[in-house]
Design an enzyme around this catalytic site. Structure first.
Site, mmCIF file in Angstrom:
data_model
loop_
_atom_site.group_PDB
_atom_site.id
_atom_site.type_symbol
_atom_site.label_atom_id
_atom_site.label_comp_id
_atom_site.label_asym_id
_atom_site.label_seq_id
_atom_site.Cartn_x
_atom_site.Cartn_y
_atom_site.Cartn_z
ATOM 1 N N GLU A 99 0.856 -1.188 0.000
ATOM 2 C CA GLU A 99 0.000 0.000 0.000
ATOM 3 C C GLU A 99 0.892 1.238 0.000
ATOM 4 O O GLU A 99 1.800 1.371 0.823
ATOM 5 C CB GLU A 99 -0.905 0.024 1.228
ATOM 6 N N ASP A 151 -6.450 1.725 -8.731
ATOM 7 C CA ASP A 151 -5.196 2.138 -8.097
ATOM 8 C C ASP A 151 -4.030 1.236 -8.534
ATOM 9 O O ASP A 151 -4.257 0.083 -8.916
ATOM 10 C CB ASP A 151 -5.345 2.143 -6.568
#
Length: 251
Positions: A99, A151
């Site tokens: 992340e 993303d």
């Protein structure tokens, strides 16, 4: 996870409870990159460590380049959700999830700071070495979950990673006017497009019909490999870029 020692020596450890064993004795053979999509890195870090969230990642990389490890690489973090690559649907069991702190499209979507990307590159290099991950298996969340996720997005500097020896990329073919495949088209050319996308790893049915799923997968491909124009239309630039990627891929 008592006695948790980080796989990445430079990483801070903050253990997430949201993990489990990799299924069927699978080992990680890909990296999936995400953005956090939250207002701050602190909020994202807290969320990934909250048992109520039921999400996690192996690593979190803050804007200043600070790396936090939350799940051991030997364990299965809960980062990919419903996803697929080369027909495998339990991506969590065969991947390392990273992340990257960025508020994402819904909160302005700023660029990624240079020191953050430098940290991502060094982190990926270590993972690639430890698990012998091939370049074309360093992927975006949007690659393994087209339509559901976008993303880390079109601003993510894949070229910087590739220049440093991480991931797979070719120079995108120039965007020009000309024939293109689009929603509703049918025939052998559509089947060829779908076959090439499937050969690279994307989850698309080879039907010869340019349906909604094909459009969504083309958008995901463009977002990663031809971000100058993301429209779900397989123009000449998209097709030539895909052909070059397939020609240069190594398993």
């Amino acid at each position: 996870m008592s006695g948790f020692l980080p796989d990445e020596p430079s990483a801070e450890v903050r253990v997430s409870p949201n993990f489990g064993p990799r299924r069927d004795s699978q080992k990680p053979d890909m990296i999936v990159l995400h953005y956090t999509g939250m207002a701050t890195g602190a909020a994202a870090e807290a969320w990934l460590c909250d048992p109520a969230s039921e999400v996690s990642s192996h690593y979190l990389v803050h804007e200043n380049g600070h790396v936090v490890q939350m799940v051991r690489e030997s364990d299965r973090a809960w980062h990919a959700g419903q996803s697929s690559w080369f027909g495998r649907t339990d991506i969590n069991s065969c991947s390392i999830g990273i992340e990257i702190v960025n508020p994402g499209h819904s909160l302005g979507y700023p660029g990624f700071p240079k020191r953050q990307i430098t940290a991502v590159i060094e982190l990926c290099k270590g993972i690639v070495t430890r698990h012998a991950i091939t370049p074309q298996r360093v992927l975006a969340h949007s690659d393994v979950a087209p339509g559901r996720k976008i993303d880390p997005g079109e601003k993510f500097p894949w070229a910087a990673l590739f220049k440093a020896g991480v991931g797979h990329l070719v120079p995108a073919a120039p965007v020009r006017r000309g024939a293109a495949l689009k929603s509703g088209d049918r025939g052998a050319d559509v089947e060829t497009l779908q076959s090439m996308l499937s050969l690279y790893g994307y989850g698309v049915e080879i039907s010869g019909i340019f349906d909604d799923r094909t459009r969504i997968v083309v958008e995901a491909f463009q977002r990663h490999f031809r971000p100058r124009r993301i429209d779900g239309i397989a123009d000449g630039s998209t097709m030539r870029t895909l052909q070059k990627l397939l020609a240069s891929a190594r398993n």
